[in-house]
Scaffold this motif. Structure first.
Motif: not given
Lengths: 311, 373
Positions: A241-246
């Motif tokens: 999971m890429d938190i920054n994308k979210l």
């Protein structure tokens, strides 16, 4: 046009102020929810609107006319469904409705037609010759409503009309309320069941300690206490999971991770759930659960009054 | 119109309340039957009197003696037997010992009579009879002392054999047990109307229908009058049924002025309803109101002679008895029926109407002050 105008109304019982300088308007065609815990001043307000109590100060107008000066005009345009079932057990369903409708000046064939119409509306046509002592709680509640609507009032005040009845009768009553509204009646509706108010009311007022502390549509009330909504997503693993994308998704204000749960807070009114799910799936994150949590009326009430509605 | 609607609703509800209806109708009828049958002897006014024996000493002579003999002969027809006392007999002692019912001593100066108080009925009969004889005898004796030649003429003038005159102390008809209890049970049950009246307005509050009534475009006064009217009609109909039932089934005598009897009972129903209603506003709780009403009804029934005749001898007893609304009504009705005394109805009617006005005023004023019913 406003069917009801309450302006600076105060009602005292000795030293106790039950309603404190209250002002409120209800427009024609609304289903107006009136929320308040026990002792908040809700019933006192309703009793003053119905003409059962006289305010110590302020004025109440029904269809633009002061109820103090034009009490019979006001009463003729109001139908009251009291919280306690107010019927005569030893009169038949038909006789009950006929008696109360007769007090509103209906006579002869017109009276007979209206009584039949009211009983049909609440689904008691086939029980019109039966005595209420043989009725279930739900049937009594429905008869209670029939007694209030036979004279075709413009404003119907329903005080806890679904207390103590089975879900089937409750649904019947809620559907009846909507139908009455569609027929042109304005409804003032009080209930301890928040979901009922959320379901049918077009506008809601919250009363506490004799004062209106909040008033508006459900969304407007929710917006008072918060401007964010939360989505809780359960995942199998957070490894990819890429938190920054979210965080980059439009409307997202914050992302928090706790064990296998991701909490994403977004601006209220922004519909970005599809993009969030798409983002996670693109990263190969397996979604196991999803729950959107926005503040409901219960939360609003609790936040504003500091107590539950059933307190 | 609203008043009529409310009154009709009350009447319908009252007549569907089987328990109350049974109480209002069956209770007085059963009591009437039981008391009227069981106590029938207590109301029998016939008294049997056996032969009366009178001892006498006749010290008269001539015309006087003949006159005495004629009197004794006439008295025998009425089973009053005179026996001449011998010289050595003490007539007074004989009477005192109960051997004779009376002792009469006659001489030319007049008549002296001694009777035994232990039997007042016999004594009274002898006294009455001898008094009639003595009146003339004493007059003749007085004349004889002045003009002896007039005695014969006086003795024979106006020969009489009616020494015993039937003078009724009562009117022609007296109430029997059933007649008596027909009246008292009717007036008692009329007073019981106060019990339901004490719940008349309070019942609407308890049932929560008061709010629905007040939310309608009608005046409080219409609710008030309508409910009173309905209650009065119900109670009066019950009482009217009891009167008709007792008249035709128990053959109770209600006299020739039934309309006036109904009027007295109607005013009593008015009083009962007003009293119950008034008390319901004076008392704080439903229980207290009911208790006050029940105590008053029970006392009024007891002292009003509902269960048995009250012979009030002392001043206090008379005062208490006269305070009972049943006494007013029963006295008025009894006098109307048995003495044709129509004016006897006025005090009862005035008292009932006056007190009703008082209790209605109390209830009305309380109602005006309240925000609810």
């Amino acid at each position: 046009m406003n069917i009801l105008e309450i302006k600076n109304v105060t009602k005292k019982f000795g030293d106790f102020i039950a309603v404190d300088n209250m002002s409120l308007t209800v427009a024609e065609g609304e289903i107006f929810g009136f929320l308040g815990a026990n002792g908040a001043g809700k019933s006192t307000t309703i009793n003053m609107i119905s003409g059962l109590l006289r305010p110590n100060a302020g004025e109440i107008k029904i269809l633009g006319k002061d109820i103090g000066k034009h009490s019979h005009f006001a009463k003729r345009n109001i139908g009251i469904v009291p919280q306690d079932i107010a019927i005569y057990e030893d009169l038949t369903a038909y006789e009950n409705v006929k008696f109360f409708a007769g007090l509103y000046g209906l006579r002869g064939s017109q009276l007979h037609e209206r009584v039949e119409e009211a009983l049909q509306f609440v689904g008691l046509s086939d029980k019109q010759k039966s005595y209420p002592k043989n009725f279930s709680g739900g049937m009594k509640r429905r008869l209670n409503i029939a007694c209030a609507i036979a004279h075709r009032p413009k404003l119907i005040i329903m005080d806890e009309p679904t207390v103590g009845i089975d879900p089937q009768s409750r649904n019947y009553i809620l559907a009846s309320v909507k139908k009455l509204n569609e027929m042109g009646c304005t409804i003032i509706y009080t209930s301890h069941y928040m979901e009922e108010v959320e379901e049918i009311c077009t506008r809601i007022a919250i009363i506490d300690h004799g004062k209106i502390i909040a008033e508006g549509t459900k969304e407007q009330l929710e917006a008072i206490i918060t401007n964010t909504k939360d989505v809780w997503i359960g995942v199998k693993s957070m490894d990819n999971m890429d938190i920054n994308k979210l965080k980059a998704i439009s409307g997202v204000k914050a992302v928090q991770c706790e064990e296998n749960m991701v909490k994403i807070s977004s601006d209220i009114g922004v519909n970005n759930l599809n993009r969030i799910i798409q983002c996670l799936m693109n990263d190969g994150v397996e979604i196991r659960s999803l729950e959107e949590k926005s503040p409901n009326l219960e939360t609003v009430f609790l936040t504003l009054t500091g107590r539950n509605l059933r307190d | 119109m609203n008043i009529v609607n409310i009154a009709i609703k009350e009447i319908k509800r009252d007549f569907r309340d089987v328990r109350t209806l049974i109480f209002m109708l069956a209770f007085p009828i059963v009591l009437m039957l039981i008391l009227g049958t069981a106590l029938s002897n207590a109301f029998d006014s016939t008294i049997s009197v056996e032969d009366i024996h009178v001892l006498y000493k006749d010290k008269t002579a001539g015309e006087f003696s003949t006159y005495v003999r004629t009197f004794i002969k006439e008295a025998k027809k009425s089973d009053i037997h005179f026996k001449k006392a011998s010289h050595h007999m003490d007539g007074r002692r004989e009477v005192k010992q109960g051997n004779y019912d009376g002792y009469m001593e006659i001489d030319n100066q007049g008549v002296q009579l001694y009777t035994n108080n232990s039997n007042s009925v016999k004594g009274s009969i002898i006294q009455g009879m001898v008094a009639a004889f003595a009146d003339k005898y004493n007059m003749v004796a007085a004349v004889a002392q002045v003009k002896p030649n007039q005695v014969h003429m006086l003795m024979n003038n106006g020969h009489r054999d009616d020494y015993i005159q039937e003078t009724s102390l009562h009117s022609k008809r007296q109430p029997g047990a059933m007649d008596y209890y027909a009246i008292t049970m009717t007036t008692m049950i009329a007073l019981y109307g106060a019990v339901s009246a004490s719940y008349l307005i309070r019942g609407e509050r308890t049932r929560k229908t008061a709010d629905r009534l007040l939310a309608a475009p009608i005046h409080k006064s219409e609710i008030f009058i309508g409910k009173i009217l309905g209650s009065m009609v119900t109670n009066f109909l019950c009482v009217a049924i009891i009167i008709v039932f007792s008249k035709f089934v128990f053959k109770a005598y209600w006299g020739n002025h039934l309309a006036l009897v109904y009027l007295v009972v109607f005013t009593e129903v008015l009083f009962a309803v007003s009293f119950g209603l008034g008390i319901s506003y004076i008392a704080r709780t439903e229980g207290a109101a009911k208790m006050i009403v029940m105590v008053v009804i029970q006392l009024a029934s007891f002292f009003g002679g509902a269960y048995f005749k009250i012979e009030a001898t002392s001043t206090i007893a008379r005062l208490i008895t006269n305070l009972s609304p049943l006494t007013w009504a029963n006295t008025a009705i009894t006098k109307m029926i048995y003495a044709n005394d129509l004016s006897a109805s006025f005090p009862a009617i005035l008292l009932n109407v006056g007190l009703s006005a008082l209790f209605l005023l109390i209830a009305g004023m309380s109602l005006t002050r309240r925000e609810g019913l």
